[in-house]
Write an enzyme that holds these catalytic residues in place. Structure first.
Site, short mmCIF file in Angstrom:
data_model
loop_
_atom_site.label_atom_id
_atom_site.label_comp_id
_atom_site.label_asym_id
_atom_site.label_seq_id
_atom_site.Cartn_x
_atom_site.Cartn_y
_atom_site.Cartn_z
N GLY A 488 0.80 -1.12 -0.13
CA GLY A 488 0.02 -0.16 0.15
C GLY A 488 1.11 0.93 0.19
CG HIS A 489 3.09 2.00 3.33
ND1 HIS A 489 2.64 1.57 3.78
CD2 HIS A 489 3.67 3.77 3.93
CE1 HIS A 489 2.44 2.62 5.34
NE2 HIS A 489 2.44 3.67 5.68
CD GLU A 490 7.51 1.05 -4.34
OE1 GLU A 490 7.41 1.49 -5.20
OE2 GLU A 490 7.75 0.94 -2.76
#
Length: 552
Positions: A488-490
């Protein structure tokens, strides 16, 4: 008397007096009040201890032991009056064994003045920036980021409204799954259909800013909002799906001969931590089958009732309840939530004003201290003769971005978790405002992930870790949870920079071995050292991620 006074405002542990959270009063005033007959700290009327002790101020004759009570009272009153006068040329100072407010052993916790100082420091930064810009350009602010914020605002608003509205399709889908008696039931094909819809929904809205060629500022907002509503939609659909399955099981128990009497599955509770949960062994042996069946019915009926006990599934399957959940500052769906009595409009006004103030400060910080540094570094990297020169430019850029990104990180935290979520909590009368804990005291990344973003932590704990726990070990469930969070962060970083490099994914997955190292017997327990390492890695990691994604 000095010893008695010091015990009024301090408590003693191990012979050391520690300050209380409240500011102590003036010792001289408190002494005079006590000797004048005022109240002590415990609320009792002050009394003169041993009034006939024979002690003299030097101005009166000691009373004999057989003095009448009236003489003792008069002498005591005279001594009390004289005690209010100065006995020395310099006032007496009370000394005692005490610790400072910043000492780890101190109980003092009110440091709100530093919060005020933080805002005053930002105000000084803005004023000096305005004066410098007026001197250089004749205008108080640069126009670069401001133009990005105002570009295609109407298009962004319409797209965001359509994205939010499309999540409401989960309500009619769930009603279809609940009323079905065949393969469309949630436990049969409904879960698969909902999962396919969520995947297609995510692909559409993640690619939407790229198709319309939006600016990076619009992509930041829209991508974060998209992921937020993906989690909201998933929690709404899967929790109601679980309730529909529970309802079907409870109805089937009316004919226990043909129904399953297996015990209800108990998932890990939200309050237990990822690294502390051990699978509950709650299989109970009953000598009477009727007792086991009654207990199963009670467990299933309790699951269909809200935690507050006022709403029961399927009474919550209304459009009003769905819209209310979408507005509530939470990512985990419940049938009902605790509420405040009314909206405090003044509090809502100040939080709304703070949102725009933080956005203004974020814009100024980006314009003045981040964008120029990255632009200058990109120009210098175009004609770099050697690898060592490239590394030198990257190192210099990262060092120049350390302080701006620390300020940006703190402002983003405040605008989201204190002001935006607080404003929506006020609008919806949402009573639970515990959106974060004291993450600034974190000693490792696992502790930070639990405390800095409690809504996301609850979602991952409930819908990722808890959902996978019955099928895999504790360590594998933790790994899957971190893997999904890193993806999700990527995804967010890829949408912002329009690059897929994997730096953010790699950095977050490296947190697991770092946490394992910090919990060894050589490092565990050294809270100050671990907190220093946490802050260094946090500040250095933010500027490093930005430099790598933008320049490499």
């Amino acid at each position: 008397m000095a010893s008695s006074n010091s015990h009024q405002h301090h408590h003693v542990i191990d012979g050391i007096i520690r300050p209380r959270p409240l500011k102590p009063g003036n010792p001289m005033v408190l002494r005079a009040q006590e000797e004048h007959g005022g109240l002590k700290a415990n609320g009792n009327l002050s009394k003169l201890e041993n009034p006939s002790s024979g002690m003299s101020s030097g101005r009166s004759t000691p009373l004999p032991p057989d003095a009448p009570p009236s003489a003792v009272s008069i002498s005591s009153a005279r001594r009390q009056k004289r005690a209010q006068q100065k006995h020395r040329l310099f006032p007496t100072i009370d000394y005692a064994a005490r610790v400072s407010h910043f000492d780890p052993k101190s109980d003092y916790r009110d440091f709100r003045g530093f919060f005020v100082l933080f805002w005053i420091g930002l105000a000084i930064m803005v004023i000096t920036t305005m004066l410098r810009n007026i001197k250089d350009t004749g205008f108080p602010f640069r126009a670069g980021v401001w133009s990005l914020l105002t570009e295609r605002v109407s298009q962004l608003a319409l797209s965001d409204g359509a994205m939010v509205l499309s999540t409401s399709l989960s309500l009619p889908l769930h009603k279809l799954f609940r009323n079905s008696k065949g393969w469309l039931r949630w436990e049969n094909g409904g879960m698969a259909i909902q999962s396919i819809y969520q995947a297609a929904w995510l692909v559409l809205w993640v690619n939407w800013p790229f198709m319309l060629n939006w600016t990076w500022t619009a992509q930041v907002f829209f991508t974060l909002h998209t992921i937020t509503f993906l989690m909201k939609m998933h929690s709404y659909a899967f929790y109601n799906g679980h309730l529909s399955t529970t309802e079907h099981r409870l109805s089937a128990l009316d004919n226990p001969e043909s129904a399953s009497t297996a015990a209800a599955v108990r998932y890990p509770s939200i309050s237990s931590r990822l690294n502390e949960y051990d699978e509950a062994k709650e299989k109970k042996k009953h000598s009477d089958e009727d007792e086991a069946l009654a207990e199963l019915r009670e467990d299933l009926a309790l699951e269909l009732t809200s935690p507050l006990g006022q709403v029961t599934y399927p009474q919550n399957l209304t459009l009003c309840n769905c819209v209310d959940y979408m507005l509530c500052p939470t990512l985990c769906y419940e049938i009902e939530y605790p509420r405040t009595e009314r909206i405090q409009y003044l509090e809502l006004f100040w939080k709304t004003l703070a949102v725009f103030g933080c956005i203004f400060l974020l814009t100024v910080t980006s314009e003045e201290f981040i964008v120029p540094v990255l632009h200058d570094a990109s120009l210098r990297l175009e004609n770099v003769p050697s690898t060592s020169e490239t590394l030198l430019i990257l190192s210099e850029t990262i060092s120049l971005l350390l302080f701006p990104f620390m300020v940006t990180f703190l402002l983003v935290f405040l605008v989201i978790f204190e002001y935006v979520l607080g404003a929506f909590a006020e609008i919806t009368c949402f009573a639970d405002r515990h959106f974060y804990s004291d993450w600034w005291n974190s000693c490792d990344w696992l502790e930070f992930s639990r405390e800095w973003n409690i809504p996301v932590h609850h979602f991952l704990r409930r819908h990722v870790y808890g959902a996978s726990r019955p099928y895999m070990s504790r360590n594998m469930s933790t790994l899957v949870t971190f893997l999904l969070s890193a993806l999700g962060h990527e995804l967010v970083m890829g949408c912002i920079t329009k690059k897929l490099r994997g730096y953010g994914f790699l950095a977050q997955m490296l947190q697991l071995p770092i946490v394992a190292l910090q919990r060894t017997r050589w490092v565990k327990g050294k809270r100050l050292f671990n907190n220093i390492c946490f802050w260094i890695s946090m500040i250095l990691g933010l500027s490093m991620m930005c430099a790598l994604y933008v320049l490499v």
